[in-house]
Design a protein around this motif. Sequence first.
Motif, PDB file in Angstrom:
ATOM      1  N   GLU A 212     -86.119  15.859 -25.787  1.00 47.83           N
ATOM      2  CA  GLU A 212     -86.125  17.363 -26.440  1.00 47.83           C
ATOM      3  C   GLU A 212     -87.612  17.810 -25.786  1.00 47.83           C
ATOM      4  O   GLU A 212     -87.454  19.010 -25.387  1.00 47.83           O
ATOM      5  N   TYR A 213     -88.567  17.161 -25.591  1.00 47.74           N
ATOM      6  CA  TYR A 213     -89.755  17.703 -25.038  1.00 47.74           C
ATOM      7  C   TYR A 213     -89.455  18.085 -23.578  1.00 47.74           C
ATOM      8  O   TYR A 213     -89.968  19.104 -23.429  1.00 47.74           O
ATOM      9  N   GLN A 214     -88.976  17.335 -22.900  1.00 45.83           N
ATOM     10  CA  GLN A 214     -88.672  17.863 -21.530  1.00 45.83           C
ATOM     11  C   GLN A 214     -87.964  18.995 -21.556  1.00 45.83           C
ATOM     12  O   GLN A 214     -88.174  19.789 -20.588  1.00 45.83           O
ATOM     13  N   GLU A 215     -87.030  19.093 -22.314  1.00 44.20           N
ATOM     14  CA  GLU A 215     -86.137  20.502 -22.420  1.00 44.20           C
ATOM     15  C   GLU A 215     -86.819  21.487 -22.909  1.00 44.20           C
ATOM     16  O   GLU A 215     -86.816  22.709 -22.186  1.00 44.20           O
ATOM     17  N   THR A 216     -87.736  21.500 -23.977  1.00 40.34           N
ATOM     18  CA  THR A 216     -88.117  22.556 -24.775  1.00 40.34           C
ATOM     19  C   THR A 216     -89.858  22.951 -24.336  1.00 40.34           C
ATOM     20  O   THR A 216     -90.283  23.962 -24.334  1.00 40.34           O
ATOM     21  N   LYS A 217     -90.231  21.780 -23.667  1.00 39.94           N
ATOM     22  CA  LYS A 217     -91.900  21.828 -23.282  1.00 39.94           C
ATOM     23  C   LYS A 217     -92.795  22.277 -24.476  1.00 39.94           C
ATOM     24  O   LYS A 217     -93.674  22.924 -24.224  1.00 39.94           O
ATOM     25  N   ASN A 218     -92.253  22.012 -25.658  1.00 38.47           N
ATOM     26  CA  ASN A 218     -93.132  22.283 -26.864  1.00 38.47           C
ATOM     27  C   ASN A 218     -93.792  21.251 -27.216  1.00 38.47           C
ATOM     28  O   ASN A 218     -93.543  20.241 -27.921  1.00 38.47           O
TER      29      ASN A 218
ATOM     30  N   LEU B 247     -94.432  20.493 -31.225  1.00 35.14           N
ATOM     31  CA  LEU B 247     -93.362  19.788 -31.741  1.00 35.14           C
ATOM     32  C   LEU B 247     -93.227  18.387 -31.356  1.00 35.14           C
ATOM     33  O   LEU B 247     -92.828  17.405 -32.098  1.00 35.14           O
TER      34      LEU B 247
END
Length: 138
Positions: free
Chosen positions: A55-61, A64
């Motif tokens: 999820e982090y790799q997709e959103t770069k947030n 979060l």
Amino acid sequence: MNIVIPYVKSTIGFLGIIVGGIAVISIVYFFIMFFVVLMRRGHQFRKMNNDIVKEYQETKNGELFLEKLLAMDMKPKDMQDEMTWYLNIATAFNVLGKQNECIALFKQLEEVATEKDKEYIQNSIKFVQEQSEKDDTH
């Protein structure tokens, strides 16, 4: 059964062979199940951790990412999973610009790491320090 019966002269001997066979099968079953449990004990943690990383790799947030890592209800079951979890937290600190926290966590991990992991952690510390120096000069 036909192989054993001619050699068994009594009912007690026959029952002993049956009970012995059941005991051997039960012991083998126990060891197989024990091995399966050992292999799967960290599976749920790794799955949850991997989902958070994806999820982090997709959103770069980064916020979060850190929040979800710290809120995980599953805890690591072995040293390697724990090391991965803390490395992910250090990565989140770095992404959020918290280089001091990142380096402090890396140094704590370095104390308990294996030789292979120590080298990775030392390289990560150098990278974060270099990144921090670049940010300071800009």
